[in-house]
Design a protein around this motif. Structure first.
Motif, short mmCIF file in Angstrom:
data_model
loop_
_atom_site.label_atom_id
_atom_site.label_comp_id
_atom_site.label_asym_id
_atom_site.label_seq_id
_atom_site.Cartn_x
_atom_site.Cartn_y
_atom_site.Cartn_z
N SER A 95 1.04 -1.13 -0.17
CA SER A 95 0.06 0.19 0.19
C SER A 95 0.93 1.12 -0.03
O SER A 95 1.73 0.60 0.36
N GLY A 96 0.57 2.39 -0.14
CA GLY A 96 0.91 3.89 -0.07
C GLY A 96 1.47 3.80 1.47
O GLY A 96 2.51 4.76 1.14
N SER A 97 0.42 3.56 2.18
CA SER A 97 0.95 3.75 3.79
C SER A 97 2.60 2.73 4.49
O SER A 97 2.93 3.55 4.64
N ASN A 100 5.22 5.21 2.82
CA ASN A 100 5.79 5.82 3.67
C ASN A 100 6.22 5.55 4.68
O ASN A 100 6.96 5.72 5.07
N PHE A 131 -2.99 13.82 3.83
CA PHE A 131 -4.24 12.25 4.09
C PHE A 131 -2.86 11.17 5.42
O PHE A 131 -1.64 12.05 5.72
N THR A 133 -2.01 8.96 6.88
CA THR A 133 -0.42 8.29 6.56
C THR A 133 0.51 8.83 5.84
O THR A 133 1.29 8.12 5.52
N THR A 134 0.68 10.08 5.63
CA THR A 134 1.82 10.84 5.20
C THR A 134 2.17 10.73 6.41
O THR A 134 3.93 11.30 6.87
N ALA A 177 3.83 16.10 1.15
CA ALA A 177 2.54 15.08 -0.31
C ALA A 177 2.69 15.86 -1.74
O ALA A 177 2.78 17.64 -1.19
N ASP A 203 5.42 12.30 -0.71
CA ASP A 203 4.54 11.34 -0.37
C ASP A 203 4.41 11.85 -2.13
O ASP A 203 3.38 12.93 -2.41
N ASP A 206 -0.33 10.21 -4.82
CA ASP A 206 -1.21 11.25 -5.76
C ASP A 206 -0.76 12.14 -7.18
O ASP A 206 -1.53 12.83 -7.10
N SER A 252 1.34 5.17 -4.81
CA SER A 252 0.06 4.07 -4.06
C SER A 252 -1.05 3.47 -5.58
O SER A 252 -1.13 4.27 -6.48
N HIS A 257 -5.76 5.79 -7.51
CA HIS A 257 -4.99 6.20 -8.00
C HIS A 257 -4.54 6.60 -9.26
O HIS A 257 -5.11 5.86 -10.34
N GLY A 264 -1.51 -1.57 -3.02
CA GLY A 264 -0.55 -1.68 -3.46
C GLY A 264 0.30 -0.29 -3.64
O GLY A 264 -0.93 0.88 -3.59
N PHE A 431 -9.23 15.01 2.14
CA PHE A 431 -8.41 13.98 2.94
C PHE A 431 -8.97 14.24 4.37
O PHE A 431 -10.11 14.27 4.46
C1 LIG Z 1 -1.08 11.34 0.11
C2 LIG Z 1 -1.23 9.64 0.04
N1 LIG Z 1 -0.43 9.57 1.02
C3 LIG Z 1 -0.85 8.05 1.03
C4 LIG Z 1 -2.20 7.82 0.93
C5 LIG Z 1 -1.88 5.75 1.04
O1 LIG Z 1 -2.09 5.16 0.09
P1 LIG Z 1 -3.15 3.86 0.30
O2 LIG Z 1 -4.27 3.98 0.56
O3 LIG Z 1 -1.96 2.90 -0.57
O4 LIG Z 1 -2.75 3.41 1.42
C6 LIG Z 1 -2.90 7.94 0.32
C7 LIG Z 1 -4.23 7.31 0.14
O5 LIG Z 1 -5.26 7.32 -0.77
C8 LIG Z 1 -2.64 9.46 0.21
O6 LIG Z 1 -3.54 10.34 -0.66
#
Ligand SMILES: Cc1ncc(COP(=O)(O)O)c(C=O)c1O
Length: 496
Positions: A95-97, A100, A131, A133-134, A177, A203, A206, A252, A257, A264, A431
């Motif tokens: 994932s994107g999270s 990060n 967001f 999880t940044t 981000a 980040d 997006d 992400s 996305h 992923g 977000f």
């Molecule tokens: C700026 C940003 N960073 C991180 C994420 C996290 O990505 P993920 O949903 O794949 O964990 C998102 C999710 O949309 C996001 O917008």
């Protein structure tokens, strides 16, 4: 594979394509040949998966191969993504999270010099609205996020606050981000990072496909000389994709996305090769070994290492240098991602086109809405943007079309969001808005007040939280959908 097996696989894949052509018509890029659109009945999503038979065939093919864990498809996708961006390496994650988390965790390794290593209590500068999880990974590795405000006009950081946020000996990195596909002011952020020897984590979740340009002299002064692959030189500017300017960047690949592999993401290691080994270690259980899945003895001395207090020759595969995770995706996901990457240039163009359609379609309401401006732009006309005097330019691969409802508009962003929802038009707020107002941070302020630092009031982040919402720009939107969306907004605004 025997002939019979090959023939069976070919037949399954042929039938898979036929099946997908039949049942997935609604997921094609924004052409009108999909399922009939019924205004008010068919949902206009703000985002979604756009794919065709290629992705479904790839997923089924990789499933039939049944490697399952990250393997040949993953390695190929990592190479292809790194090649597209023009970075040293890309590592796939789930994932994107996770991306990060790994990006910041990689900077905590004891293998870095002490003055560059992010240690518990060290500070990382980030932005208030965005967001969650940044920001969460900064706290998760024991570091202290230092929040600066957002510029509501762009959604990005107010870079003029960076210097005030800096704490000598404590600040180790900037992690922020590119808001909704709008690159942040990389020129100012990089200059700040170079001045204080700080890491930059972009980040880029997006913003895949956004570009940022700066005058050649400026780029060279920052140590940046090359354009991203496929971007022709123009003799005046260096132009690179976002996600390739800092030290590490993240993607992400969740469905809304720019490309998707279901769940992923990726960690891009821009320039310094050892960072790849550290990031891979945190992704892969914290191990010291860097063999790809299914491979042994890549280092050539698997039974010759002497690390920690382990006996010499202890199997390198089971030597752990970090407190790691396991955040890998599956190989069939990577197979889907590879097909999506081929479509990325067309997706990017569609996102830009859709943003323009919405911008032009709502231009008459400049008294009701403040429209997002790309960083460094000073204004918009149907002929294009006007730009500030820095010589820097952004080209946005928009994640969404963000606007802010003006205070005297006669309606609020929540009124508009509710109305759009009732008309089946997908929309989102930015977000978490001002993250500091979220329950998690309110509680953290009580439980562990020194766990984060805030640079005064955050009026820009509050404005975004109170007034902004965004509409979709994703490639699945058709002209009919966009026209309907515009008509609904026009009717709503005129009645207000
Ligand atoms: C700026 C940003 N960073 C991180 C994420 C996290 O990505 P993920 O949903 O794949 O964990 C998102 C999710 O949309 C996001 O917008």
């Amino acid at each position: 594979m025997s002939n019979t097996a090959q023939e069976l696989k070919a037949e399954i894949l042929r039938l898979t394509r036929d099946y997908s052509a039949l049942v997935h018509r609604a997921n094609r890029a924004g052409t009108e040949n999909s399922v009939p659109f019924e205004p008010g009945k068919t949902t206009v999503p703000y985002a979604g998966r756009v794919f065709d038979q290629d992705e479904v065939e790839a997923a089924v093919g990789a499933t039939l191969d049944f490697w399952l864990t990250l393997g040949p498809e993953g390695e190929a996708f990592e190479r292809e993504l790194a090649g597209f961006l023009g970075v040293k390496h890309s590592l796939l994650v789930n994932s994107g999270s996770s991306a990060n988390l790994i990006a910041i965790a990689a900077l905590t390794t004891h293998k870095l010099p002490a003055n560059r290593r992010v240690q518990p209590g060290d500070e990382v500068i980030t932005v208030a609205a965005g967001f969650p999880t940044t920001v969460a990974p900064i706290l998760q590795v024991g570091a202290v996020p230092v929040f600066i405000d957002n510029d509501p006009a762009t959604g990005n950081a107010r870079v003029e606050q960076l210097e005030a946020a800096f704490s000598p000996g404590k600040t180790k990195a900037v992690m922020m981000a590119h808001a909704l596909g709008n690159p942040f002011d990389l020129s100012s952020v990089l200059e700040f990072c170079r001045r204080h020897d700080l890491w930059l984590i972009e980040d880029n979740c997006d913003a895949l496909g956004c570009t940022y340009s700066m005058p050649i002299a400026r780029a060279n002064a920052l140590g940046i000389i090359e354009n991203s692959p496929g971007i022709p030189a123009n003799g005046t500017h260096v132009t690179r994709y976002t996600g390739t300017w800092g030290d590490i960047s993240t993607q992400s690949f969740y469905p809304p996305h720019h490309l998707t592999m279901g769940e992923g993401g990726a960690v891009n290691l821009v320039s310094r090769p050892p960072l790849k080994t550290y990031a891979a270690s945190f992704r892969d259980w914290g191990r010291d070994c860097w063999c790809a899945s299914g491979k042994d003895d890549t280092c050539g001395k698997r039974f010759n290492w002497k690390l920690g207090e382990l006996p010499r020759g202890y199997d390198h595969k089971y030597i752990y240098s970090h407190l790691g995770y396991n955040l890998k995706p599956l190989d069939p996901q990577a197979a889907i991602g590879r097909q999506q990457l081929k479509k990325l240039p067309a997706f990017i163009e569609a996102r830009k086109r859709n943003w323009e359609v919405l911008r032009e379609g709502l231009a008459e309401f400049a008294d009701k809405f403040d429209f997002t401006l790309p960083t460094h732009a000073t204004g918009w006309t149907p002929e294009g943007f006007t730009w500030d005097a820095t010589g820097c330019r952004t080209e946005c691969s928009w994640f969404g079309f963000m606007l802010r409802v003006k205070p005297g508009a006669g309606f609020t962003h929540t009124d508009l969001a509710r109305h759009l929802e009732s008309k089946k038009i997908g929309n989102r707020m930015f977000f978490g808005g001002n993250l500091l107002r979220q329950p998690v941070f309110v509680q953290l302020r009580k439980d562990r007040p020194s766990s984060f630092r805030v640079l005064g009031a955050m009026p820009g982040a509050d404005e975004i939280m109170e007034r902004a919402l965004f509409l979709g720009t994703y490639p699945g939107l058709t002209t009919t959908m966009l026209e309907y969306e515009l008509q609904v907004i026009r009717d709503f605004v005129r009645q207000a």
